[in-house]
Write a protein that holds these residues in place. Structure first.
Motif, PDB file in Angstrom:
ATOM      1  N   LYS A   1      -0.546  -6.097  -2.733  1.00 28.30           N
ATOM      2  CA  LYS A   1       0.107  -6.454  -3.995  1.00 28.30           C
ATOM      3  C   LYS A   1       0.254  -5.274  -4.953  1.00 28.30           C
ATOM      4  O   LYS A   1       0.710  -5.445  -6.076  1.00 28.30           O
ATOM      5  CB  LYS A   1      -0.667  -7.586  -4.676  1.00 28.30           C
ATOM      6  N   TRP A   2      -0.143  -4.058  -4.514  1.00 23.99           N
ATOM      7  CA  TRP A   2       0.009  -2.898  -5.380  1.00 23.99           C
ATOM      8  C   TRP A   2       1.479  -2.717  -5.725  1.00 23.99           C
ATOM      9  O   TRP A   2       2.351  -2.835  -4.860  1.00 23.99           O
ATOM     10  CB  TRP A   2      -0.484  -1.634  -4.690  1.00 23.99           C
TER      11      TRP A   2
ATOM     12  N   GLU B   1       6.129   8.934  -8.761  1.00 26.23           N
ATOM     13  CA  GLU B   1       5.669   7.553  -8.670  1.00 26.23           C
ATOM     14  C   GLU B   1       4.941   7.153  -9.949  1.00 26.23           C
ATOM     15  O   GLU B   1       4.228   7.953 -10.543  1.00 26.23           O
ATOM     16  CB  GLU B   1       4.736   7.404  -7.468  1.00 26.23           C
ATOM     17  N   ILE B   2       5.159   5.910 -10.346  1.00 25.63           N
ATOM     18  CA  ILE B   2       4.481   5.335 -11.498  1.00 25.63           C
ATOM     19  C   ILE B   2       3.671   4.156 -10.965  1.00 25.63           C
ATOM     20  O   ILE B   2       4.246   3.195 -10.438  1.00 25.63           O
ATOM     21  CB  ILE B   2       5.482   4.879 -12.567  1.00 25.63           C
TER      22      ILE B   2
ATOM     23  N   PRO C   1       0.819  -1.214   0.000  1.00 23.40           N
ATOM     24  CA  PRO C   1       0.000   0.000   0.000  1.00 23.40           C
ATOM     25  C   PRO C   1       0.855   1.267   0.000  1.00 23.40           C
ATOM     26  O   PRO C   1       2.010   1.254   0.430  1.00 23.40           O
ATOM     27  CB  PRO C   1      -0.824  -0.115   1.286  1.00 23.40           C
ATOM     28  N   PHE C   2       0.269   2.336  -0.475  1.00 23.90           N
ATOM     29  CA  PHE C   2       0.982   3.609  -0.554  1.00 23.90           C
ATOM     30  C   PHE C   2       1.469   4.065   0.819  1.00 23.90           C
ATOM     31  O   PHE C   2       2.536   4.677   0.938  1.00 23.90           O
ATOM     32  CB  PHE C   2       0.096   4.697  -1.176  1.00 23.90           C
ATOM     33  N   ALA C   3       0.731   3.770   1.850  1.00 21.76           N
ATOM     34  CA  ALA C   3       1.081   4.215   3.204  1.00 21.76           C
ATOM     35  C   ALA C   3       2.392   3.602   3.701  1.00 21.76           C
ATOM     36  O   ALA C   3       2.968   4.094   4.666  1.00 21.76           O
ATOM     37  CB  ALA C   3      -0.050   3.881   4.174  1.00 21.76           C
TER      38      ALA C   3
ATOM     39  N   VAL D   1      -5.691   0.045  -8.561  1.00 22.88           N
ATOM     40  CA  VAL D   1      -6.028   0.032  -7.132  1.00 22.88           C
ATOM     41  C   VAL D   1      -7.504  -0.277  -6.883  1.00 22.88           C
ATOM     42  O   VAL D   1      -7.883  -0.596  -5.758  1.00 22.88           O
ATOM     43  CB  VAL D   1      -5.622   1.354  -6.435  1.00 22.88           C
ATOM     44  N   ARG D   2      -8.313  -0.199  -7.917  1.00 24.25           N
ATOM     45  CA  ARG D   2      -9.731  -0.539  -7.756  1.00 24.25           C
ATOM     46  C   ARG D   2      -9.944  -2.048  -7.718  1.00 24.25           C
ATOM     47  O   ARG D   2     -10.957  -2.516  -7.226  1.00 24.25           O
ATOM     48  CB  ARG D   2     -10.554   0.049  -8.904  1.00 24.25           C
TER      49      ARG D   2
END
Length: 95
Positions: free
Chosen positions: A62-63, A49-50, A21-23, A55-56
């Motif tokens: 696994k992002w 960032e690419i 996750p981005f966090a 994310v939907r």
């Protein structure tokens, strides 16, 4: 939502793949910054960032995100003229 197009002229950069996750990107960004510093390089502007995952649909664990950091001034003489992968191997970084 509005979309805009921007042109990046960043020159030399280092990048790393973050999975999760981005966090939880903080340690990954710190790792690419440490790598640049280990080469005697300096950060040149903000990272960007690419996003490789939808994310939907994907599980956040696994992002996949490419973190790219522009850099300048490779200060170590033994690094000049080498590819990033060669420099990483010289310093024992996992390629």
């Amino acid at each position: 939502a509005k979309m805009r197009f921007e042109k990046f002229v960043e020159g030399k950069s280092a990048q790393i793949l973050h999975v999760g996750p981005f966090a939880t990107e903080g340690p990954t960004v710190a790792r690419v910054h440490a790598f640049i510093a280990s080469l005697g390089g300096k950060l040149s502007g903000k990272h960007h960032e690419i996003y490789l995952s939808d994310v939907r649909k994907a599980d956040p664990a696994k992002w996949k995100t490419v973190i790219r950091q522009p850099m300048r001034q490779l200060g170590r003489p033994e690094c000049r003229g080498k590819f990033i992968s060669e420099m990483m191997a010289m310093d024992g970084w996992k390629v």
